[in-house]
Structures are given as structure tokens and as C-alpha cells.
Motif scaffolding. Sequence first.
Motif, PDB file in Angstrom:
ATOM      1  N   PHE A  40       0.820  -1.210   0.000  1.00  0.00           N
ATOM      2  CA  PHE A  40       0.000   0.000   0.000  1.00  0.00           C
ATOM      3  C   PHE A  40       0.860   1.268   0.000  1.00  0.00           C
ATOM      4  CE2 PHE A  40      -2.777  -3.246   1.780  1.00  0.00           C
ATOM      5  CZ  PHE A  40      -3.947  -3.037   1.060  1.00  0.00           C
ATOM      6  N   LEU A  41       2.120   1.111  -0.298  1.00  0.00           N
ATOM      7  CA  LEU A  41       3.081   2.205  -0.159  1.00  0.00           C
ATOM      8  C   LEU A  41       2.717   3.424  -0.985  1.00  0.00           C
ATOM      9  CD1 LEU A  41       5.763   3.503   0.668  1.00  0.00           C
ATOM     10  CD2 LEU A  41       6.926   1.997  -0.974  1.00  0.00           C
ATOM     11  N   ALA A  42       2.402   3.240  -2.259  1.00  0.00           N
ATOM     12  CA  ALA A  42       2.113   4.381  -3.129  1.00  0.00           C
ATOM     13  C   ALA A  42       0.899   5.151  -2.632  1.00  0.00           C
ATOM     14  CB  ALA A  42       1.902   3.911  -4.563  1.00  0.00           C
TER      15      ALA A  42
ATOM     16  N   THR B 282       3.404   2.377   6.039  1.00  0.00           N
ATOM     17  CA  THR B 282       3.114   2.411   4.609  1.00  0.00           C
ATOM     18  C   THR B 282       1.843   1.650   4.231  1.00  0.00           C
ATOM     19  OG1 THR B 282       4.580   0.511   4.231  1.00  0.00           O
ATOM     20  CG2 THR B 282       5.531   2.719   3.988  1.00  0.00           C
ATOM     21  N   ASP B 283       1.163   1.041   5.205  1.00  0.00           N
ATOM     22  CA  ASP B 283      -0.150   0.460   4.928  1.00  0.00           C
ATOM     23  C   ASP B 283      -1.254   1.276   5.596  1.00  0.00           C
ATOM     24  OD1 ASP B 283       0.367  -0.218   7.554  1.00  0.00           O
ATOM     25  OD2 ASP B 283       0.197  -2.387   7.266  1.00  0.00           O
TER      26      ASP B 283
ATOM     27  N   TYR C 252      -4.648  -0.644   6.601  1.00  0.00           N
ATOM     28  CA  TYR C 252      -4.851  -1.901   5.879  1.00  0.00           C
ATOM     29  C   TYR C 252      -3.888  -2.962   6.425  1.00  0.00           C
ATOM     30  CZ  TYR C 252      -7.638   0.722   2.494  1.00  0.00           C
ATOM     31  OH  TYR C 252      -8.620   1.482   1.891  1.00  0.00           O
ATOM     32  N   SER C 253      -3.941  -3.172   7.709  1.00  0.00           N
ATOM     33  CA  SER C 253      -2.913  -3.913   8.431  1.00  0.00           C
ATOM     34  C   SER C 253      -2.725  -5.337   7.927  1.00  0.00           C
ATOM     35  CB  SER C 253      -3.255  -3.924   9.922  1.00  0.00           C
ATOM     36  OG  SER C 253      -2.286  -4.606  10.659  1.00  0.00           O
ATOM     37  N   TRP C 254      -3.795  -6.111   7.959  1.00  0.00           N
ATOM     38  CA  TRP C 254      -3.685  -7.511   7.545  1.00  0.00           C
ATOM     39  C   TRP C 254      -4.369  -7.760   6.207  1.00  0.00           C
ATOM     40  CZ3 TRP C 254      -4.239 -11.320  12.298  1.00  0.00           C
ATOM     41  CH2 TRP C 254      -3.183 -11.063  13.184  1.00  0.00           C
TER      42      TRP C 254
END
Length: 285
Positions: free
Chosen positions: A14-16, A104-105, A219-221
Motif C-alpha cells: 500500500f506504499l504508493a 506504509t499500509d 490496511y494492516s492484515w
Amino acid sequence: MRIHAYVLAADPHFLAASLRSYYDRVDRVVVSYDRSSTSWTGTSLPVDECLRIIKAVDVDGKCVLAPGDFWNPDAEPIANDTAQRQTALDQAGDGADWVLQLDTDEIMPAPGTFLAMVDEAEDVGADALEYPARWLYSRVGDAPGGGRYLEASTRFWRPAASFPGPLAVRPGVTLDCARQSSAAVHFRVDLRPWHTDRVQAYERPVHAVIPVSDAVVHYSWVRPDEQMRRKFGWSGHAAAYSQPAVYAKWVARTRRPWRAVLATPVRRHPAWLRLSVIAPEAEDV
């Protein structure tokens, strides 16, 4: 105020979307990564992929690369985690009034609200902003207006905030246990006038309230199966996450989300989950 941020270049998923969600609101971003592409637990990391993503997002040249050596085989993973974050925070703090420390998430859907809360924390003399995050367990399908997710909740399915640590701090703050800071003076924002995180003490004060839609989305898991296994392996909490039962429960609840939701009132925390629809800010990553 001058706002800086730091990014740990380790997880590309999910970095971007994460970086883009606040990129226009900060003056400088320190990109911290292990020069040997080694995680806090000694596993390999896709650092080169992360750096390519960051370069593509960094259209204004705000990002500063800051390699280091952050895997210490003689230390616990959470200690390595904390040491890297402290180094990155100290580097990002140079010339800043506040430093964002989002993973980053984590996606910031309402940067205006977030920065307004930074202003309030500044006004009252706090040096750490505790801002609520919605903790997502897994993506279980599509829905009108976005994706359908299992999300952490109260026992009876109300939204519940997560506070993995202050998401903005003043330079000079000392971190402990990843990005937490027990010594800092905290300004706490929540989804209701009383605190909603069941991990923390009930008497924690709430200084400001925001709508659920303005909370950071974690958006951890939320990962494909293979990436989920890798995340469990490199996390600072790998000792707990790597237990086979943790992965087995994640698979079962993802495959049968309604069962997981209906069983929430009779389960113990942290197995309290609700179904939520999240707008597609990160659906294209």
C-alpha cells in the motif's frame, strides 16, 4: 508550521497510496531502509521495489534516502523496529515543527482534518498526536462504493479506533515499543467523546472527536495469502503473529466473514469484527 514525515521502505503493498495521501501536505520525507534489505527478524525485504515506488510518487523531489543498518541479531525484533523508527524520526525532525509517522499500509483520507488536529495539539503544548485509525483485518469482497472488509469493532459492531502510537510527534520525542512514546505529552483524538480502543485503559482522556470517515485507514492484515505470510515473518511482532493458529484464524474468518461477524458478541477481544465498506483510495495498488 513545517511538517516532515518518515517512511520505512519495507512493505510495497500500500506504499504508493499511503505516501500520496499526505505527500502534498509535507515539506520533506525521510525514506529509511536497511541497506542490506534485511528485516528486523533477519528475513529479506523487497527494498528495491519500495524505492522504485517512492521514486515514482516523489514528483516534487521531497524524498531523501536514508539507508542504515537496522537488523541486530542480538536484539528482539521490536527493539530493532524501535531503533529504526527513532533514527528516522531524528533525521526527519531536522528543521521540522512536527513529524508524521504513518506506516506504509496506512492511508490518510482526510489530511485537512489530520493537520487541523496537529494545529490543536500545537496550541495546547502537546508533543504527540494520537489520531484514530480503523484497523482492517481482511478484504472479503466488493461492494457498491468500494471494497468490503472485516474491520475491528466493539463487541456490538460499533466503530473502534486503534492507536499503534502517535501519528505525529514533535522532533526530539523518544520512542518506545515501535512508534509509541510513553514520555510524550499526548493530544488524543477519537471517534467518540470517550476512548474506543479496548487495548488501552478506559480512563484515557479524549481531547477532540472526528467523524469515522476522517480516521486513518490501516490496511494492516489486508494482503494476498503469500504476502500475509511474509508480513508475519518480518513484523516486529513476529513472535506472536508467526503462531500457526493466528494464520489459520485469519484464513477461516476471511473465507467466512459473516460467521466471524455474528460470533463477535461471544468472542473475546481482539476478535471483535464488523463488516465495513471502504472507499477505494487504495484499491488500485
